[in-house]
Design an enzyme around this catalytic site. Structure first.
Site, short mmCIF file in Angstrom:
data_model
loop_
_atom_site.label_atom_id
_atom_site.label_comp_id
_atom_site.label_asym_id
_atom_site.label_seq_id
_atom_site.Cartn_x
_atom_site.Cartn_y
_atom_site.Cartn_z
N LEU A 183 0.87 -1.17 0.00
CA LEU A 183 0.00 0.00 0.00
C LEU A 183 0.91 1.22 0.00
CD1 LEU A 183 -3.11 0.21 0.02
CD2 LEU A 183 -2.98 0.74 2.46
N ASP A 184 0.69 2.12 -0.93
CA ASP A 184 1.59 3.27 -1.08
C ASP A 184 1.62 4.14 0.17
OD1 ASP A 184 2.24 2.45 -3.61
OD2 ASP A 184 0.84 3.80 -4.62
N LYS A 185 2.71 4.85 0.34
CA LYS A 185 2.92 5.71 1.51
C LYS A 185 1.78 6.70 1.72
CE LYS A 185 6.05 9.38 3.11
NZ LYS A 185 7.31 10.12 2.84
N ASN A 186 1.32 7.32 0.65
CA ASN A 186 0.30 8.36 0.76
C ASN A 186 -1.12 7.84 0.54
OD1 ASN A 186 2.25 10.27 1.35
ND2 ASN A 186 2.50 10.88 -0.78
N THR A 187 -1.29 6.52 0.56
CA THR A 187 -2.62 5.92 0.49
C THR A 187 -3.03 5.51 1.90
OG1 THR A 187 -2.21 5.07 -1.74
CG2 THR A 187 -4.01 4.08 -0.51
#
Length: 400
Positions: A183-187
């Site tokens: 899961l992406d850092k900014n998600t």
């Protein structure tokens, strides 16, 4: 008469200072000391009238009132507003503009768990647990916190899992937690953690086989047309040349519009491109923005951001990477959207990515039935939705 004219033409503070300076006993005192004495006198007797000719609204002035009037007369620069400054022996906080308050609010919402002590992060993750059984734990991942440490980012979720395991099973436990998917850092949103190696490996396999159903909620700039559909366009990493050369994911369509514009022509597929399919459904729209539910059928890097921004022409709010193709710059927003969000274009860079992993359903395994984990939106997301007057579905009572 001379004193009365001073009361009429000068401020109370300046008048008192003038009177005090004329006293023989006060001539050796500094002007700063006299200003402090006058301020204390005014505060200690807020209900007394200071002299003839003074209007009712100047009774009981406080130090902040005097300081505010002095700033206005001197043209205090805006850059100092909201900061604590020293005025002689007095400390005060200058007033903040609505724009500065909004930027401060965004920073607080999106940066509160970045660069904190591991125990603080582990405690926050423990509070964010939304589902748990003997095989997995599901947490509501906060914004801006990476799942794994990288060269450019530390303080990851993976690094505090040993602490989180002790919070769940006691200080002497030998059990470990494992990250089950990316899961992406900014998600923000659902992140699965395996409690056993077997469960973790099995969920890894389900993700690779595209058997896990995922749903995301996003706020996009614009209104997708049609309001419901499927985007089926391959995605490939491309190099962007120019003043700021960089790489990002882009579209690699298999068809293009014919020269006459009357049909489409099939083109040769890029051998590096990966198939990418996204289902989407508009939940509500207002003031030039929309709340959209996305369901990725495939799992390709930045697939949702590319399909929304480049295929449908409706970039995700706060997506400063895919709002432009040829450059790296803050997202350009319409004036109406900025007005609703309480921002100016120069501050748009502070908008976080409004991409939330809303729900995840895993097929049953090891004798267990299917399970679904879901979580509610972060505060910055709901704040933006409210400012844009977009209607949210009702929050389930059991969701965090």
């Amino acid at each position: 008469m001379h004193t009365s004219r001073l009361f009429m033409k000068s401020g109370i503070g300046k008048t008192c200072i003038h009177v005090l300076m004329t006293w023989q006993s006060c001539r050796e005192r500094s002007l700063a000391a006299l200003q402090i004495q006058v301020t204390r006198t005014l505060i200690s007797a807020p209900g007394q009238q200071t002299g003839g000719g003074v209007s009712e609204n100047k009774r009981g002035l406080k130090a902040i009132d005097i300081a505010q009037r002095e700033r206005e007369s001197k043209g205090e620069p805006r850059s100092l507003r909201g900061k604590t400054v020293n005025k002689g022996n007095l400390k005060e906080t200058l007033p903040v503009s609505p724009l500065q308050r909004r930027v401060s609010e965004l920073k607080q919402f999106s940066q509160q768990l970045q660069n904190v002590h591991p125990n603080v992060l582990a405690k926050a993750l423990h509070k964010s647990i939304v589902f748990k059984n003997q095989d997995v734990v599901a947490i509501n991942k906060p914004y801006g916190v990476p799942v794994h440490d990288t060269e450019n980012a530390s303080g990851s979720i993976a690094s505090v899992l040993p602490v989180l395991a002790k919070m769940l099973h006691g200080m002497r436990t030998e059990r470990r937690l494992h990250v089950c998917h990316k899961l992406d850092k900014n998600t923000t949103g659902i992140l699965l953690l395996g409690q056993t190696e077997d469960a973790t490996d099995h969920i890894h396999t389900l993700f690779k086989a595209l058997q896990v159903e995922r749903k995301y909620w996003v706020v996009v700039v614009g209104v997708p047309v049609p309001s419901e559909g499927v985007v089926d366009i391959p995605v490939v990493e491309k190099e962007v040349t120019g003043a700021q050369p960089h790489f990002k994911m882009g579209l690699s369509p298999l068809f293009r519009t014919s020269d006459g514009g009357e049909g489409v022509t099939q083109v040769r597929a890029n051998r590096h491109a990966r198939s990418a399919v996204t289902q989407y459904r508009v939940l509500d729209s207002s003031h030039g923005c929309s709340l959209v539910e996305l369901q990725p059928i495939t799992d390709v890097k930045d697939q949702l951001r590319v399909h929304m921004g480049l295929a449908l022409g409706c970039p995700i709010l706060g997506d400063h990477k895919y709002a432009h193709w040829e450059k790296l710059a803050p997202q350009q927003l319409p004036k109406g959207v900025l007005r609703q969000l309480g921002l100016e274009q120069s501050k748009a860079r502070h908008l976080p990515l409004h991409l939330h992993h809303r729900q995840l359903t895993v097929p049953g395994f090891k004798g267990h039935s299917d399970f679904t984990a879901s979580c509610w939106l972060p505060k910055f997301f709901t704040s933006s939705v409210q400012k844009l007057l977009i209607s949210l579905p009702e929050k389930p009572a059991n969701e965090k």
